[in-house]
Scaffold this motif. Structure first.
Motif, PDB file in Angstrom:
ATOM      1  N   ASP A  68       6.086  -8.464  74.227  1.00  0.00           N
ATOM      2  CA  ASP A  68       7.098  -8.022  75.192  1.00  0.00           C
ATOM      3  C   ASP A  68       7.328  -9.133  76.208  1.00  0.00           C
ATOM      4  O   ASP A  68       7.103  -8.971  77.396  1.00  0.00           O
ATOM      5  N   GLY A  69       7.753 -10.280  75.710  1.00  0.00           N
ATOM      6  CA  GLY A  69       7.822 -11.503  76.515  1.00  0.00           C
ATOM      7  C   GLY A  69       8.780 -11.431  77.689  1.00  0.00           C
ATOM      8  O   GLY A  69       9.643 -10.554  77.792  1.00  0.00           O
ATOM      9  N   ASP A  70       8.565 -12.370  78.616  1.00  0.00           N
ATOM     10  CA  ASP A  70       9.421 -12.555  79.795  1.00  0.00           C
ATOM     11  C   ASP A  70       9.321 -11.413  80.807  1.00  0.00           C
ATOM     12  O   ASP A  70      10.207 -11.264  81.654  1.00  0.00           O
ATOM     13  N   VAL A  71       8.286 -10.596  80.714  1.00  0.00           N
ATOM     14  CA  VAL A  71       8.110  -9.511  81.677  1.00  0.00           C
ATOM     15  C   VAL A  71       7.000  -9.839  82.665  1.00  0.00           C
ATOM     16  O   VAL A  71       7.127  -9.569  83.862  1.00  0.00           O
ATOM     17  N   TYR A  72       5.928 -10.465  82.170  1.00  0.00           N
ATOM     18  CA  TYR A  72       4.727 -10.649  82.987  1.00  0.00           C
ATOM     19  C   TYR A  72       4.417 -12.128  83.215  1.00  0.00           C
ATOM     20  O   TYR A  72       4.503 -12.936  82.296  1.00  0.00           O
ATOM     21  N   ARG A  73       4.017 -12.419  84.426  1.00  0.00           N
ATOM     22  CA  ARG A  73       3.686 -13.794  84.808  1.00  0.00           C
ATOM     23  C   ARG A  73       2.287 -14.199  84.341  1.00  0.00           C
ATOM     24  O   ARG A  73       2.007 -15.384  84.145  1.00  0.00           O
ATOM     25  N   CYS A  74       1.413 -13.226  84.174  1.00  0.00           N
ATOM     26  CA  CYS A  74       0.067 -13.476  83.670  1.00  0.00           C
ATOM     27  C   CYS A  74      -0.523 -12.144  83.241  1.00  0.00           C
ATOM     28  O   CYS A  74       0.064 -11.084  83.487  1.00  0.00           O
ATOM     29  N   GLY A  75      -1.691 -12.205  82.604  1.00  0.00           N
ATOM     30  CA  GLY A  75      -2.328 -10.981  82.148  1.00  0.00           C
ATOM     31  C   GLY A  75      -3.834 -11.084  82.170  1.00  0.00           C
ATOM     32  O   GLY A  75      -4.398 -12.169  82.033  1.00  0.00           O
TER      33      GLY A  75
END
Length: 202
Positions: A68-75
């Motif tokens: 689900d790319g381009d949603v989260y800056r890091c994880g």
């Protein structure tokens, strides 16, 4: 916001069963839809969102960066599942049965038609490491008997091969639930450190 994604308990059988076959699918987009709603309402800056979770939430964190790319800056994934097919096969070996209740549970929620269903690879972050678009911190107890530490090691190695930023922290003598106060605190300290480095306050 608390995202009660489909498949969550406490909302009746229909809500629980709505999660069947939705690992990496609607259970995942329920989370990112929440992020987009918050952004649309002007409550958050969509460029400054990190995803952190444990167990299934650890899977969701890894899936957030790969599926689900381009949603989260890091994880940050704590004791998460990175390779769904490997996880189900491990459960079958642990119980010495291919049709145990646990194996059926995993297959139902993951959407597998049978044991060793290769369709699960398309939902497995470890198989999608090249698509990871943000840094990931993996934290896992070495004595985890629910989700084996192999799941985080496999993900870390896949990301390293893909030349993606990853850290792996193995907690000595710790189980799936982070039952020891010393290592639970270590997990929190390392998570805050990682977030401050990869999503620093302005």
């Amino acid at each position: 916001m608390q995202a009660n994604f489909r498949g969550s308990t406490g909302y009746g059988r229909d809500f629980l069963e709505a999660g069947y076959g939705e690992w990496g699918r609607k259970m995942q987009t329920d989370l990112s839809d929440g992020v987009r709603w918050l952004a649309g309402e002007g409550i958050i800056d969509p460029a400054r969102v990190c995803i952190v979770g444990a167990s299934y939430g650890g899977y969701a964190a890894m899936a957030g960066l790969t599926l689900d790319g381009d949603v989260y800056r890091c994880g940050v994934s704590v004791a998460g599942v990175s390779d769904l097919r490997r996880m189900v096969n491990w459960e079958a070996r642990q119980e010495n049965r291919n049709d145990s209740q646990t194996v059926r549970y995993w297959n139902r929620f993951m959407g597998a038609a049978r044991l060793n269903d290769r369709a699960l690879d398309a939902l497995s972050p470890a198989h999608l490491a090249a698509a990871a678009d943000s840094p990931l911190l993996l934290i896992h107890g070495k004595d985890d008997t629910v989700v084996p530490i192999e799941q985080s090691r496999v993900m870390a190695e896949a990301l390293r091969r893909a030349d993606k930023p990853v850290e792996l922290i193995e907690l000595q003598g710790e189980d799936h639930w982070l039952s020891r106060s010393v290592t639970r605190r270590q997990m929190l300290v390392e998570t805050v450190r990682f977030l401050e480095a990869n999503n620093p306050p302005r």
